[in-house]
Design an enzyme around this catalytic site. Sequence first.
Site, PDB file in Angstrom:
ATOM      1  N   TYR A 153       9.166  18.536 -19.400  1.00 45.98           N
ATOM      2  CA  TYR A 153       9.772  19.599 -20.215  1.00 45.98           C
ATOM      3  C   TYR A 153      10.313  20.722 -19.335  1.00 45.98           C
ATOM      4  CZ  TYR A 153      10.303  23.561 -23.327  1.00 45.98           C
ATOM      5  OH  TYR A 153      10.813  24.652 -23.993  1.00 45.98           O
ATOM      6  N   LYS A 157      14.251  22.105 -18.765  1.00 42.08           N
ATOM      7  CA  LYS A 157      14.704  23.473 -19.008  1.00 42.08           C
ATOM      8  C   LYS A 157      15.279  24.111 -17.739  1.00 42.08           C
ATOM      9  CE  LYS A 157      14.108  23.633 -23.381  1.00 42.08           C
ATOM     10  NZ  LYS A 157      15.278  23.719 -24.285  1.00 42.08           N
TER      11      LYS A 157
END
Length: 263
Positions: A153, A157
Amino acid sequence: MARAANTQFAVVTGASSGIGFELAKQCAGNGFDLVIAADDPAIEQAAVDLRKLGAAVETVQADLATLDGVDRLHSALKGRAVDALLANAGHGLGHAFLDQDFTEARHVIDTNITGTLYLIQKIGRDMRGRGQGRILITGSIAGFIPGSFQAVYNGTKAFIDSFSFALRDELKDSGVSVTCLMPGPTDTEFFERAGMMDTEVGQGKKDDPAMVAKVGFDAMMSGEGDVVAGWKNKLQTAIATVTPSGLLAGQHRKMAEPGSGKH
């Protein structure tokens, strides 16, 4: 009551709950009609709630991790000019990378990066051709921090944060603005879906998604390049830019390692 034909038109992804729903509310309350998309049936109830604000709202339930899902969303626009694209769809995955199911890890990558970029390219080309439009991309302060036990994750990002700045520069003379909204931990279903409710960050205090969305919407409308929602997150981001990556990873472990929450 339907709005006039010259009403502005926005597309919001990941709009069934959390930040995405609140971004759609900001649009609906500020003169935009909407197409909203998500991969779960709750998108229909979101549309019911948004229509109460006077907006015309259409829904698309599709998996935006897939090119077919993005194509379905794009075809639902029926060629209508998009004034604002709020590319918010995304999700996370907790636990150690080597212990994760790779299909789930890939779905995070394909949702947060592949599908997001594909949609931005399709709609962004139309915006550039018209010489006007606004793009808001939901990045994260997680992009500044190597995410132990949230490695995929945070990596996605970091990609999205970087991509948004590059795209903004490419479009600087085009009439199309690109804004990156970088929230910190926010009170949404994110941590439950990511399997992180036994972690310190999963159990900790979080920002109000309505506040985060207003900060992002206002930044988009002002044409700002990026905005970090919340003063604590601004401070954390500033510190992260001058802290060695190895140290940041260790700090992230303390809040994201399974079992790090209070029992």
